[in-house]
Design an enzyme around this catalytic site. Structure first.
Site, short mmCIF file in Angstrom:
data_model
loop_
_atom_site.label_atom_id
_atom_site.label_comp_id
_atom_site.label_asym_id
_atom_site.label_seq_id
_atom_site.Cartn_x
_atom_site.Cartn_y
_atom_site.Cartn_z
N ASP A 196 -35.65 27.60 45.13
CA ASP A 196 -36.68 28.55 45.50
C ASP A 196 -36.02 29.71 46.26
O ASP A 196 -34.95 29.53 46.84
CB ASP A 196 -37.70 27.84 46.39
CG ASP A 196 -38.80 28.77 46.88
OD1 ASP A 196 -39.27 29.57 46.08
OD2 ASP A 196 -39.16 28.66 48.06
N ASN A 250 -14.52 -13.77 46.40
CA ASN A 250 -15.37 -12.64 46.05
C ASN A 250 -16.20 -12.10 47.21
O ASN A 250 -16.46 -10.90 47.29
CB ASN A 250 -16.31 -13.01 44.90
CG ASN A 250 -15.55 -13.27 43.61
OD1 ASN A 250 -14.35 -13.06 43.54
ND2 ASN A 250 -16.24 -13.76 42.60
N VAL A 254 -19.57 -17.18 38.49
CA VAL A 254 -19.18 -16.74 39.83
C VAL A 254 -17.97 -15.80 39.77
O VAL A 254 -17.88 -14.82 40.50
CB VAL A 254 -18.90 -17.94 40.74
CG1 VAL A 254 -18.25 -17.50 42.04
CG2 VAL A 254 -20.19 -18.69 41.03
N ASP A 262 -43.61 24.37 45.12
CA ASP A 262 -42.36 23.72 44.71
C ASP A 262 -42.54 22.22 44.42
O ASP A 262 -41.67 21.59 43.82
CB ASP A 262 -41.30 23.86 45.80
CG ASP A 262 -40.99 25.30 46.12
OD1 ASP A 262 -40.79 26.06 45.16
OD2 ASP A 262 -40.97 25.67 47.30
N ASP A 282 -39.67 24.64 49.59
CA ASP A 282 -40.37 24.36 50.84
C ASP A 282 -41.88 24.46 50.73
O ASP A 282 -42.59 24.05 51.63
CB ASP A 282 -39.89 25.31 51.95
CG ASP A 282 -40.20 26.77 51.64
OD1 ASP A 282 -40.59 27.07 50.49
OD2 ASP A 282 -40.07 27.61 52.54
N GLU A 286 -9.85 -13.54 37.50
CA GLU A 286 -10.38 -14.89 37.72
C GLU A 286 -10.91 -15.47 36.41
O GLU A 286 -10.76 -16.67 36.13
CB GLU A 286 -11.48 -14.85 38.78
CG GLU A 286 -10.96 -14.52 40.18
CD GLU A 286 -12.07 -14.12 41.13
OE1 GLU A 286 -13.25 -14.26 40.75
OE2 GLU A 286 -11.78 -13.66 42.25
N ILE A 300 -19.30 -12.32 38.05
CA ILE A 300 -20.28 -11.51 38.78
C ILE A 300 -19.64 -10.94 40.05
O ILE A 300 -19.13 -11.69 40.88
CB ILE A 300 -21.52 -12.35 39.17
CG1 ILE A 300 -22.23 -12.87 37.91
CG2 ILE A 300 -22.49 -11.52 40.01
CD1 ILE A 300 -23.32 -13.87 38.21
#
Length: 861
Positions: A326, A695, A279, A605, A601, A670, A282
């Site tokens: 393009d 946390n 704990v 493409d 567009d 911690e 993480i």
């Protein structure tokens, strides 16, 4: 089958059809054989599928494992806390991605339309999905081509193929054209029409040669089925971070169990320490904070005309080192425009002045095959060939009356434009006066003008100069005639020629400069002629000479010689590019170490958009297939908006980095506290539920506010970070170690002193928890900047963060007085003197971190 190499009779025979069309029975038979005329596409994700997608992250897997461990030892509160956070993260991510996906149109809409079909010698309107090979289709101006077609009749046919090939100029088509080259480029297949294109002018009849996936558009769609290897930087880094955390947890648990078993501790006690260790290590609040940071950037981007289809793409856009853009419709307007008129004696800039001779504008509007419609509001919409429309606008911009006045002329005779003739002419009468006008290629028009050989050479030299600049040139001529009953191509007076180009978007040059200042390279990939491409590139500041341009022949040679990425290092412009070549160019730049953002567009493409690290489609002019394969959509079709997106992406990355530093450094503290207590034989200094409170609630609120921080000054003046740069670079590791050691060691020493002085374990834990909350309240301000001193950064934009820090401190103090929370967290009230002493200890962290910055900056100097 290459129908452009077959004559009309051979094509009828190959498709087993005739000019009267297929019979009803034959149509039914072929529909069963060939299926529907639709492009292959992926099904839309359901809302539930989007929800499940939020759990497909390594760090989420670790949190689920921690939940399972908490349930095993019946720590239901701990398990509930983690699940609550995971659910919140999933809801936020699902909402953003699902709502964004609804804004993108379906892929199959590309060729969905009605078509005029001849069946049983009867003309009928049919849903294009039910067209079959061999059907006979009729085409008029404005018609959308719904399948690949072999023409068998055509008259003055001009087709807009820009969405398929990238060419901005309409292509002339001729049913009688025949080629013996099977691999002829699409724009040069004059006897073929292709799905997804539009009829600009003229009329035609043709037989369907391919439908759905077998069309040229369908072949492009199949390129999209190749899985892209490109990964978004954030996803890569989160995978590495999760792997690192997993290794750390695994190693520490093994060490903990080995020491514990040696000391003779019970399995339950060891498991409790293991859960506490997991704990503390993480970063439970990280998924929510990252989602909030990305969602915040997404909302900001939507206000700046950028729709984000995938949240993680935001940070990826901020990481891009190269934009492959393009030209047509992205950097330019995809609207041909007369930029200059060049008379024998003067050059007129049509953008600033319209004072050419009256006959020039009359020739432009009267010798013209376009048609127009006038709305109730008085606006004029032009239809037809793009060159004719450009000439009409040229006259309209000079004086609106030229458009409406053209109706007062009676047409006597006309020579329509044919590519083989390379000119058109018209004879008209008004007020008993007869006029003749001609337009076309300068070489042809000059043949029927009264000019000397020297004058002709001088004019053609001018024409060549303008052509080298990338302009298309159209000559204009006129004469008045009294005796002629039809057009007589002699004794015309030469007026001059117009220089036409697809103009650059007004905002594009500045946007490219911004990108270059931000250290991002911009290359242009287009289907246009090399001269045109170079001219546009020079105007945009992308290239300075033809040395940076790669033509179609050079591209073919590059492919034949193994597609070596190094050969593209100094190339900034690619011309006459096919869709597959564009995809290969993008992948080559990725091989060179670039994170590539591709803008586009058109249908042409789409493969490159899919294989890019970040695909950026145009929202207004973009085809459905381009939008469906992109990560980001620009709603205003403005290249400049991508720079706004890059700025927001960099801000999101900075904020995510700040959050990671805050969570990992406090988690490291911690970890030190728990491990030192375990090694020295002290009780667990903080219970798992207390660690989760730190946390998920204290840090969990503050890191969310940190994720909403405004952009730091000069964000777009920084060079792009290396895409390979890890989250834990030297600077972050140093700051984590310094901050984590101070918090962890001070907390452990205080815990030890409290126990030695006779304080109960519960009382000592209560004080240590309060100290850790204060540490985290202070440390969030250290996280706001990595290298600047705290007194040099502004706090005006961080008022919400300051208020939340005050709120979380007050929330914890309130929980120390509320009976229910006292039982849940095992806390109790403390005196003001105790709180003040702990606050002073916590403030020492600021002086430690500032001193470390001073040492670091002094060393750099």
């Amino acid at each position: 089958m290459q129908f452009h190499t077959k004559n009309i009779d051979e094509s009828f025979l190959a498709l087993s059809t005739n000019a009267s069309g297929l019979t009803r029975d034959e149509v039914a038979k072929r529909q069963k054989e060939y299926g529907l005329n639709i492009l292959p596409s992926e099904p839309d994700k359901t809302l539930f599928a989007h929800f499940l997608q939020q759990f497909k992250s390594p760090i989420i897997y670790i949190l689920l494992l921690a939940t399972f461990m908490a349930l095993l030892i019946q720590e239901y509160t701990d398990a509930g806390f983690i699940l609550m956070v995971l659910l919140l993260n999933a809801v936020i991510g699902t909402y953003q991605e699902y709502s964004a996906s609804k804004k993108a149109k379906l892929l199959e809409n590309l060729i969905k339309a009605n078509a005029m079909v001849l069946r049983d010698d009867v003309l009928q309107e049919v849903d294009s999905r039910y067209i079959v090979p061999g059907d006979i289709l009729i085409f008029e101006p404005g018609t959308k081509v719904s399948a690949d077609i072999r023409l068998h009749e055509s008259k003055n046919l001009m087709v807009d193929e820009s969405l398929l090939t990238g060419e901005s100029v309409d292509v002339n088509k001729d049913a009688l054209f025949l080629s013996d080259a099977p691999k002829l480029l699409l724009p040069e297949r004059k006897n073929m029409l292709f799905a997804g294109t539009y009829i600009s002018s003229g009329r035609a009849t043709g037989m369907v040669s391919a439908i759905g996936k077998d069309t040229e558009a369908g072949k492009i769609a199949q390129l999209l089925s190749k899985k892209s290897k490109a990964k978004i930087p954030l996803l890569e880094k989160m995978e590495k971070l999760s792997f690192t955390i997993s290794i750390v947890i695994g190693v520490m648990v093994v060490i903990l169990f080995a020491i514990g078993l040696f000391k003779g501790m019970t399995f339950y006690a060891l498991f409790l320490f293991s859960v506490a260790l997991a704990v503390s290590t993480i970063p439970e609040g990280l998924p929510v904070a990252i989602t909030v940071a990305l969602t915040s950037a997404s909302l900001s981007m939507s206000k700046r005309n950028v729709i984000v289809r995938k949240l993680a793409a935001i940070e990826g856009l901020g990481a891009c080192t190269l934009i492959a853009s393009d030209k047509t419709g992205t950097l330019t307007q995809n609207k041909l425009s007369v930029e200059y008129f060049i008379s024998p004696t003067k050059v007129y800039d049509t953008n600033t002045i319209n004072e050419a001779h009256d006959k020039v504008y009359l020739a432009s509007i009267l010798c013209n095959e376009m048609h127009y419609e006038e709305s109730e509001e008085g606006d004029v919409d032009f239809f037809g060939d793009q060159v004719d429309i450009a000439l009409a606008r040229f006259a309209q911009n000079a004086d609106e009356s030229y458009i409406k006045g053209s109706k007062s002329y009676r047409k006597i005779d006309e020579i329509p434009y044919e590519p083989i003739n390379r000119f058109s002419a018209v004879m008209l009468e008004q007020d008993d006066k007869v006029f003749q006008f001609s337009k076309g290629s300068p070489e042809t028009v000059l043949e029927h003008c009264d000019v000397t050989e020297e004058e002709k050479k001088a004019i053609l030299a001018d024409v060549d100069d303008w052509a080298l600049k990338g302009y298309r040139t159209i000559a204009l001529a006129h004469k008045e005639s009294e005796d002629d009953e039809k057009i007589n191509l002699n004794n015309f007076s030469y007026l001059g020629f117009v220089a036409i180009i697809d103009p650059v978007r007004e905002e594009s040059p500045d946007a490219i400069k911004k990108a270059q200042k931000a250290g991002i390279r911009v290359v242009m990939i287009t289907g246009d002629h090399p001269n045109t491409a170079l001219c546009i590139a020079q105007e945009l500041g992308i290239a300075s000479s033809d040395a940076g341009v790669m033509s179609e022949h050079e591209l073919l040679a590059w492919e034949e010689h193994g597609e070596k990425a190094e050969e593209l290092k100094d190339i900034s412009v690619f011309s006459r590019v096919t869709p597959e070549q564009k995809m290969k160019i993008v992948m080559a730049y990725q091989t060179l170490g670039h994170y590539v953002a591709v803008t586009g567009d058109g249908v042409n493409d789409a493969p490159a958009l899919r294989h890019a690290n970040i695909g950026v489609a145009m929202g207004k002019s973009g085809t459905d297939i381009a939008k469906a394969t992109s990560d980001i959509i620009l709603t205003d079709d403005n290249f400049a908006s991508i720079i706004n997106g890059i700025e927001e992406g960099r801000r999101a990355h900075d904020n995510i980095r700040k959050v990671i530093y805050l969570l990992i450094s406090t988690g490291f503290a911690e970890l030190i506290l728990v491990m030192l207590s375990f090694i020295t034989g002290l009780p667990l200094p903080l219970l798992p539920v207390q660690l989760l409170w730190l946390n998920l609630v204290t840090n969990g609120i503050e890191d969310v506010m940190l994720a909403l921080e405004k952009a730091e000054p000069g964000l777009l003046k920084r060079k792009p970070r290396s895409p390979q740069e890890p989250i834990f670079n030297k600077l972050m590791l140093r700051r984590i170690v310094v901050g984590g050691l101070y918090i962890g060691l001070v907390s452990f020493v205080l815990f030890y002193i409290l126990l030695q002085s006779g304080e109960s374990v519960e009382g000592a834990r209560n004080i240590i928890l309060l100290l850790m909350v204060l540490f985290e309240n202070v440390h969030v301000f250290n996280a706001r900047t990595e290298i600047n001193y705290l007194h040099k950064i502004g706090y005006r934009n961080s008022m919400f963060l300051i208020l939340w820090v005050i709120f979380t401190q007050l929330l914890h103090i309130a929980c120390m007085h509320i009976p229910f929370m006292q039982n849940v967290l095992s806390v109790q009230p403390v005196s003001f003197n105790t709180w003040s002493s702990l606050a002073i200890v916590a403030l020492g962290l600021v002086f430690i971190m500032e001193a470390d910055k001073w040492l670091m900056l002094k060393k750099r100097a």
